[in-house]
Structure formats: structure tokens, C-alpha cells
Design a protein around this motif. Sequence first.
Motif, PDB file in Angstrom:
ATOM      1  N   THR A  37       0.848  -1.195   0.000  1.00 30.13           N
ATOM      2  CA  THR A  37       0.000   0.000   0.000  1.00 30.13           C
ATOM      3  C   THR A  37       0.879   1.240   0.000  1.00 30.13           C
ATOM      4  N   LEU A  38       0.397   2.271  -0.660  1.00 24.03           N
ATOM      5  CA  LEU A  38       1.075   3.563  -0.695  1.00 24.03           C
ATOM      6  C   LEU A  38       0.060   4.645  -0.362  1.00 24.03           C
ATOM      7  N   SER A  39       0.554   5.765   0.169  1.00 20.77           N
ATOM      8  CA  SER A  39      -0.343   6.879   0.459  1.00 20.77           C
ATOM      9  C   SER A  39      -0.422   7.810  -0.744  1.00 20.77           C
ATOM     10  N   VAL A  40      -1.397   8.700  -0.719  1.00 21.00           N
ATOM     11  CA  VAL A  40      -1.570   9.665  -1.802  1.00 21.00           C
ATOM     12  C   VAL A  40      -0.366  10.599  -1.862  1.00 21.00           C
ATOM     13  N   LYS A  41       0.295  10.799  -0.736  1.00 23.49           N
ATOM     14  CA  LYS A  41       1.485  11.661  -0.698  1.00 23.49           C
ATOM     15  C   LYS A  41       2.605  11.077  -1.577  1.00 23.49           C
ATOM     16  N   HIS A  42       2.791   9.752  -1.517  1.00 28.93           N
ATOM     17  CA  HIS A  42       3.785   9.090  -2.375  1.00 28.93           C
ATOM     18  C   HIS A  42       3.451   9.316  -3.851  1.00 28.93           C
ATOM     19  N   ILE A  43       2.166   9.156  -4.185  1.00 29.47           N
ATOM     20  CA  ILE A  43       1.714   9.322  -5.571  1.00 29.47           C
ATOM     21  C   ILE A  43       1.986  10.747  -6.040  1.00 29.47           C
ATOM     22  N   TYR A  44       1.702  11.718  -5.171  1.00 28.78           N
ATOM     23  CA  TYR A  44       1.910  13.134  -5.502  1.00 28.78           C
ATOM     24  C   TYR A  44       3.389  13.414  -5.778  1.00 28.78           C
ATOM     25  N   GLU A  45       4.271  12.843  -4.958  1.00 30.51           N
ATOM     26  CA  GLU A  45       5.713  13.060  -5.151  1.00 30.51           C
ATOM     27  C   GLU A  45       6.194  12.449  -6.473  1.00 30.51           C
ATOM     28  N   ILE A  46       5.710  11.251  -6.811  1.00 28.74           N
ATOM     29  CA  ILE A  46       6.078  10.623  -8.079  1.00 28.74           C
ATOM     30  C   ILE A  46       5.562  11.472  -9.248  1.00 28.74           C
ATOM     31  N   ALA A  47       4.347  11.985  -9.125  1.00 27.57           N
ATOM     32  CA  ALA A  47       3.764  12.806 -10.191  1.00 27.57           C
ATOM     33  C   ALA A  47       4.547  14.099 -10.383  1.00 27.57           C
ATOM     34  N   LYS A  48       5.043  14.677  -9.289  1.00 29.12           N
ATOM     35  CA  LYS A  48       5.841  15.908  -9.399  1.00 29.12           C
ATOM     36  C   LYS A  48       7.139  15.644 -10.159  1.00 29.12           C
ATOM     37  N   ILE A  49       7.752  14.486  -9.924  1.00 27.41           N
ATOM     38  CA  ILE A  49       8.980  14.130 -10.642  1.00 27.41           C
ATOM     39  C   ILE A  49       8.670  13.906 -12.119  1.00 27.41           C
ATOM     40  N   LYS A  50       7.584  13.184 -12.408  1.00 32.35           N
ATOM     41  CA  LYS A  50       7.235  12.876 -13.795  1.00 32.35           C
ATOM     42  C   LYS A  50       6.778  14.106 -14.577  1.00 32.35           C
ATOM     43  N   GLN A  51       6.378  15.166 -13.895  1.00 32.29           N
ATOM     44  CA  GLN A  51       5.912  16.374 -14.572  1.00 32.29           C
ATOM     45  C   GLN A  51       7.029  17.047 -15.366  1.00 32.29           C
ATOM     46  N   SER A  52       8.290  16.776 -14.993  1.00 32.31           N
ATOM     47  CA  SER A  52       9.414  17.377 -15.707  1.00 32.31           C
ATOM     48  C   SER A  52       9.729  16.646 -17.014  1.00 32.31           C
ATOM     49  N   ASP A  53       9.102  15.482 -17.245  1.00 33.91           N
ATOM     50  CA  ASP A  53       9.308  14.742 -18.499  1.00 33.91           C
ATOM     51  C   ASP A  53       8.771  15.528 -19.680  1.00 33.91           C
ATOM     52  N   PRO A  54       9.404  15.383 -20.850  1.00 32.68           N
ATOM     53  CA  PRO A  54       8.923  16.125 -22.029  1.00 32.68           C
ATOM     54  C   PRO A  54       7.470  15.821 -22.403  1.00 32.68           C
ATOM     55  N   TYR A  55       7.032  14.578 -22.209  1.00 32.59           N
ATOM     56  CA  TYR A  55       5.678  14.215 -22.607  1.00 32.59           C
ATOM     57  C   TYR A  55       4.625  14.637 -21.584  1.00 32.59           C
ATOM     58  N   CYS A  56       5.013  14.813 -20.346  1.00 32.68           N
ATOM     59  CA  CYS A  56       4.056  15.191 -19.295  1.00 32.68           C
ATOM     60  C   CYS A  56       4.136  16.685 -18.972  1.00 32.68           C
ATOM     61  N   GLN A  57       4.933  17.411 -19.709  1.00 31.75           N
ATOM     62  CA  GLN A  57       5.220  18.813 -19.417  1.00 31.75           C
ATOM     63  C   GLN A  57       3.953  19.667 -19.333  1.00 31.75           C
ATOM     64  N   TYR A  58       3.004  19.440 -20.224  1.00 35.01           N
ATOM     65  CA  TYR A  58       1.820  20.294 -20.286  1.00 35.01           C
ATOM     66  C   TYR A  58       0.595  19.652 -19.653  1.00 35.01           C
ATOM     67  N   MET A  59       0.773  18.512 -19.002  1.00 38.54           N
ATOM     68  CA  MET A  59      -0.337  17.861 -18.310  1.00 38.54           C
ATOM     69  C   MET A  59      -0.473  18.450 -16.915  1.00 38.54           C
ATOM     70  N   SER A  60      -1.703  18.469 -16.399  1.00 38.68           N
ATOM     71  CA  SER A  60      -1.897  18.967 -15.034  1.00 38.68           C
ATOM     72  C   SER A  60      -1.391  17.912 -14.047  1.00 38.68           C
ATOM     73  N   LEU A  61      -1.035  18.365 -12.857  1.00 39.35           N
ATOM     74  CA  LEU A  61      -0.525  17.452 -11.833  1.00 39.35           C
ATOM     75  C   LEU A  61      -1.597  16.440 -11.441  1.00 39.35           C
ATOM     76  N   GLU A  62      -2.858  16.867 -11.453  1.00 38.17           N
ATOM     77  CA  GLU A  62      -3.961  15.974 -11.104  1.00 38.17           C
ATOM     78  C   GLU A  62      -4.066  14.814 -12.089  1.00 38.17           C
ATOM     79  N   SER A  63      -3.938  15.104 -13.386  1.00 36.69           N
ATOM     80  CA  SER A  63      -4.058  14.034 -14.380  1.00 36.69           C
ATOM     81  C   SER A  63      -2.859  13.086 -14.315  1.00 36.69           C
ATOM     82  N   ILE A  64      -1.669  13.614 -14.004  1.00 34.52           N
ATOM     83  CA  ILE A  64      -0.501  12.738 -13.841  1.00 34.52           C
ATOM     84  C   ILE A  64      -0.705  11.840 -12.624  1.00 34.52           C
ATOM     85  N   CYS A  65      -1.260  12.389 -11.536  1.00 32.31           N
ATOM     86  CA  CYS A  65      -1.550  11.594 -10.336  1.00 32.31           C
ATOM     87  C   CYS A  65      -2.530  10.470 -10.652  1.00 32.31           C
ATOM     88  N   LYS A  66      -3.560  10.774 -11.436  1.00 28.00           N
ATOM     89  CA  LYS A  66      -4.539   9.744 -11.816  1.00 28.00           C
ATOM     90  C   LYS A  66      -3.871   8.636 -12.622  1.00 28.00           C
TER      91      LYS A  66
END
Length: 155
Positions: free
Chosen positions: A108-137
Motif C-alpha cells: 500500500t502507498l499513500s496519496v502523498k507518495h503518488i503526488y511526489e512521483i507525479a511531481k517528478i514525472k511532470q518534468s518529463d517532455p511528454y508530461c510537461q503540459y499535463m496537469s498534476l492531477e491528471s498525472i496523479c490519476k
Amino acid sequence: MSTLKEILTRRPVAATIRLTVPAGAARPAPPVGPALGQYRLNLMAFCKDFNARTQKYKPDTPMAVTITAFKDNTFEFTVKSPSVTWYLKKAAGIESGSGRPGHVVVSTLSVKHIYEIAKIKQSDPYCQYMSLESICKSVIGTANTMGIKVVKDLE
């Protein structure tokens, strides 16, 4: 639309090579050597540039690299951050996902872990213009397919 000058100055592409190389550990040995060697690219130049770009990551972190090889034996490459599954495995402390996702919960993981992973992935070229919420989903969906349960808070 591209301008005429841009079209005329484009270099012809010989190939697009996709590799997964450990961070800071690119060497002219396999898998990097044979993949670049068949297009007559400068192996040492790639290894030095790649290792310089990935020195901020921990060693042996798998990095996805897309190399564009041109006909004049030059190249360009983009480095993506590690895959979501790799981050989820590290955060959950497991070797592999569930054999029966949806039936067997591996961790099991908490939503906080998911948020941190999404913040890291937001710097990727393909996720650059996606909202943080959609990356979390997307990360939550990946976690579910691996048999990792996402909860609000870890008890």
C-alpha cells in the motif's frame, strides 16, 4: 506550419534508437555500443554527455533515452526520468508487482507518495503540459495494475 528555411535545413534522420541505460553508467559496451555503432555514431561523446546529464540521479537508476541518429553521423538525444513502475516499486519496497492485480494486494502507498512521483514525472517532455492531477490519476492507475493499493493515509 514549418517555414521553407526550416524544411531546407532539416537533416535527414537515419534512425531513432530507444535504450534504457543506468544513470551515470553509460559505457561503450553492450547495450549502448552495438546500438550506436551500427549507425557509426561517436560512442564516447554519447557516453560522456549522457553521464554528465544523469549525474544528479542515483547510480543504477534506469533512464530511458531516445537517440536520433542523422545521416551525417551526428546525433541528438533526450533523457526521460525513470518509469512510473520503477518509482512505485521503490516507494513500496517491492521487487515486482502482483501476479494477480485486483485480487492480491502486494503493498500500500499513500496519496502523498503518488503526488511526489507525479511531481517528478511532470518534468518529463511528454508530461510537461499535463496537469498534476491528471498525472496523479495516471500514476494511481499504474499502481492499481501492479497490485499496489493507494490509501489516503498510511496507518
